[in-house]
Design a protein around this motif. Sequence first.
Motif, mmCIF file in Angstrom:
data_model
loop_
_atom_site.group_PDB
_atom_site.id
_atom_site.type_symbol
_atom_site.label_atom_id
_atom_site.label_comp_id
_atom_site.label_asym_id
_atom_site.label_seq_id
_atom_site.Cartn_x
_atom_site.Cartn_y
_atom_site.Cartn_z
ATOM 1 N N LEU A 73 0.842 -1.192 0.000
ATOM 2 C CA LEU A 73 0.000 0.000 0.000
ATOM 3 C C LEU A 73 0.878 1.244 0.000
ATOM 4 C CD1 LEU A 73 -2.712 -1.036 2.645
ATOM 5 C CD2 LEU A 73 -2.706 -1.431 0.175
ATOM 6 N N ALA A 74 0.486 2.254 -0.772
ATOM 7 C CA ALA A 74 1.293 3.463 -0.912
ATOM 8 C C ALA A 74 0.387 4.678 -1.049
ATOM 9 C CB ALA A 74 2.218 3.345 -2.122
ATOM 10 N N ASP A 75 0.981 5.869 -0.934
ATOM 11 C CA ASP A 75 0.220 7.101 -1.123
ATOM 12 C C ASP A 75 0.373 7.586 -2.563
ATOM 13 O OD1 ASP A 75 2.754 8.151 -1.263
ATOM 14 O OD2 ASP A 75 2.678 9.170 0.676
ATOM 15 N N GLY A 76 -0.136 8.785 -2.834
ATOM 16 C CA GLY A 76 -0.138 9.299 -4.199
ATOM 17 C C GLY A 76 1.228 9.579 -4.781
ATOM 18 N N GLY A 77 2.259 9.643 -3.938
ATOM 19 C CA GLY A 77 3.600 9.906 -4.439
ATOM 20 C C GLY A 77 4.181 8.777 -5.264
ATOM 21 N N TYR A 78 3.535 7.605 -5.238
ATOM 22 C CA TYR A 78 4.058 6.452 -5.956
ATOM 23 C C TYR A 78 3.234 6.138 -7.203
ATOM 24 C CZ TYR A 78 6.721 5.730 -1.682
ATOM 25 O OH TYR A 78 7.564 5.901 -0.603
#
Length: 252
Positions: free
Chosen positions: A169-174
């Motif tokens: 799971l990641a945020d929008g930066g990825y």
Amino acid sequence: MYPTDLTLTQWQFIKKTLYFDDRKRKYDLCIIWNAIYYIVKTGCQWRMLPSNYPKWQLVYYYYSKWSNLELFDLLLCNLREKVRVKRGQNAEASLGIIDSQSVRWGNNRSLNGFDGNKKVKGIKRHVVVDKNGFLLAVMVSVANFHDSKAALLFMRTLHYLLIPITVILADGGYRGNIIEEIKDKFGYIIQVVLRSDHKEKLFKPIHKRWIIERTFSWFDNDRRLCRNYELLMENSENMIKLSAIKIVLNKI
């Protein structure tokens, strides 16, 4: 002697995991380990180590030796698996959570950059944790290294450590082409989790992604990690691993 000292149970686990022998030494290895944890917790310089401990040169020798042998990674892996099984979970994590933390510099001789988004001059810690917030892997770069560019290098670290996670799971930066590139090269599936309503003014933790933010707050409890005092990137990574080991040790 100090609140940072290991308990007998904790030391026996470390001793058994790292296969330390019982031969006679001038200083017991438990005392060496306590000295290292004193530095991690208080943030003092190596040369400022209290006289209750062995000479700092000897402590640093063991720290460097264990680091080069990758014993910190071995110990962290065994601790994490033990606690996960104790909680009724699988020994190995299948879900990871990735994020980065920009940290101000405290050593003007070390490599550093400027994170224009966070307005921080220093380094950036790229971290993957499991659903409990326990560290799986860490990579340190200069602060101006964007998350999406660092992700590909970071996945090589995960692959090297044989971390068997499948979904991260990641945020929008990825976001971007890096997702497909990582999937093709390493088989990891990056799922970007965003806020459902950007107009919401009240703070609401995002499902599961808040766990890694809690891990960052755990790291900030150790003064050695509040700023980057390390000259080398690998030493910055080792300090994070030692802090993570201490967190999991308290849960066995």
